[in-house]
Design a protein around this motif. Structure first.
Motif, PDB file in Angstrom:
ATOM      1  N   MET A  43      80.933  48.697  12.905  1.00  0.00           N
ATOM      2  CA  MET A  43      81.608  47.599  12.250  1.00  0.00           C
ATOM      3  C   MET A  43      82.348  46.781  13.303  1.00  0.00           C
ATOM      4  O   MET A  43      82.958  47.323  14.206  1.00  0.00           O
ATOM      5  N   LEU A  44      82.294  45.494  13.164  1.00  0.00           N
ATOM      6  CA  LEU A  44      83.021  44.574  14.030  1.00  0.00           C
ATOM      7  C   LEU A  44      83.890  43.691  13.143  1.00  0.00           C
ATOM      8  O   LEU A  44      83.411  43.066  12.209  1.00  0.00           O
ATOM      9  N   GLU A  45      85.177  43.679  13.439  1.00  0.00           N
ATOM     10  CA  GLU A  45      86.122  42.860  12.672  1.00  0.00           C
ATOM     11  C   GLU A  45      86.909  41.995  13.651  1.00  0.00           C
ATOM     12  O   GLU A  45      87.480  42.497  14.615  1.00  0.00           O
TER      13      GLU A  45
ATOM     14  N   ASN B 190      87.102  56.919  16.833  1.00  0.00           N
ATOM     15  CA  ASN B 190      86.283  56.254  15.821  1.00  0.00           C
ATOM     16  C   ASN B 190      86.636  54.773  15.672  1.00  0.00           C
ATOM     17  O   ASN B 190      85.933  54.038  14.999  1.00  0.00           O
ATOM     18  N   LYS B 191      87.715  54.354  16.317  1.00  0.00           N
ATOM     19  CA  LYS B 191      88.107  52.947  16.276  1.00  0.00           C
ATOM     20  C   LYS B 191      88.558  52.505  17.650  1.00  0.00           C
ATOM     21  O   LYS B 191      89.230  53.253  18.365  1.00  0.00           O
TER      22      LYS B 191
ATOM     23  N   TYR C 108      90.622  49.245  19.054  1.00  0.00           N
ATOM     24  CA  TYR C 108      91.324  47.981  18.833  1.00  0.00           C
ATOM     25  C   TYR C 108      91.315  47.210  20.141  1.00  0.00           C
ATOM     26  O   TYR C 108      91.505  47.788  21.210  1.00  0.00           O
TER      27      TYR C 108
ATOM     28  N   GLY D 153      78.449  48.675  19.595  1.00  0.00           N
ATOM     29  CA  GLY D 153      77.850  48.341  18.307  1.00  0.00           C
ATOM     30  C   GLY D 153      76.625  49.171  17.979  1.00  0.00           C
ATOM     31  O   GLY D 153      76.270  49.340  16.819  1.00  0.00           O
TER      32      GLY D 153
ATOM     33  N   SER E  75      76.979  53.490  15.252  1.00  0.00           N
ATOM     34  CA  SER E  75      77.469  53.114  13.928  1.00  0.00           C
ATOM     35  C   SER E  75      78.764  53.823  13.539  1.00  0.00           C
ATOM     36  O   SER E  75      79.402  53.443  12.567  1.00  0.00           O
ATOM     37  N   ASP E  76      79.169  54.828  14.318  1.00  0.00           N
ATOM     38  CA  ASP E  76      80.375  55.574  13.969  1.00  0.00           C
ATOM     39  C   ASP E  76      81.648  54.988  14.582  1.00  0.00           C
ATOM     40  O   ASP E  76      82.732  55.504  14.378  1.00  0.00           O
ATOM     41  N   ILE E  77      81.533  53.890  15.332  1.00  0.00           N
ATOM     42  CA  ILE E  77      82.692  53.277  15.967  1.00  0.00           C
ATOM     43  C   ILE E  77      82.973  51.919  15.350  1.00  0.00           C
ATOM     44  O   ILE E  77      82.077  51.100  15.213  1.00  0.00           O
ATOM     45  N   SER E  78      84.220  51.695  14.989  1.00  0.00           N
ATOM     46  CA  SER E  78      84.654  50.386  14.507  1.00  0.00           C
ATOM     47  C   SER E  78      85.386  49.677  15.629  1.00  0.00           C
ATOM     48  O   SER E  78      86.234  50.271  16.290  1.00  0.00           O
TER      49      SER E  78
ATOM     50  N   ILE F 203      87.837  46.530  16.259  1.00  0.00           N
ATOM     51  CA  ILE F 203      88.710  45.601  15.542  1.00  0.00           C
ATOM     52  C   ILE F 203      89.477  44.793  16.582  1.00  0.00           C
ATOM     53  O   ILE F 203      90.189  45.351  17.401  1.00  0.00           O
TER      54      ILE F 203
END
Length: 105
Positions: A1-3, A68-69, A71, A90, A93-96, A98
């Motif tokens: 996920m990319l935010e 898992n994230k 920032y 990217g 899939s287990d890393i976000s 942000i």
């Protein structure tokens, strides 16, 4: 996920990242330089804050760590670095990722 979070200067981006990191011990933060790390982040979080000079630097720092994230506090990196970072992390899939930054364009 990319935010992506585009906020004005002085709007509390770093404060928000600090709050989120305090809530999630498996989150890491990338900052543009070590001065930001030392001056803005509490001592207890600094071991999870990485001053990123290159993707290789980030990759080497993260070897063997479980997270898992990620920032990103301020997106003051080259377009190539950002593209490489988003592409390589990217694929997992287990890393976000942000991002909190300011678009000055």
């Amino acid at each position: 996920m990319l935010e992506l979070n585009n906020q004005n200067r002085g709007s509390g981006k770093t404060t928000k990242v600090i709050e989120l990191m305090e809530q999630d011990e498996s989150a890491l933060c990338l900052v543009p330089n070590s001065m930001i790390k030392r001056s803005l982040f509490p001592k207890e979080l600094q071991k999870r804050v990485i001053s990123a000079k290159s993707f290789k630097n980030v990759y080497d720092e993260l070897q063997g760590r479980r997270y898992n994230k990620i920032y990103i506090d301020e997106l003051l990196y080259s377009n190539f670095f950002i593209a490489e970072l988003f592409y390589n992390f990217g694929r997992r899939s287990d890393i976000s990722i942000i991002v909190y930054g300011t678009d000055n364009s």
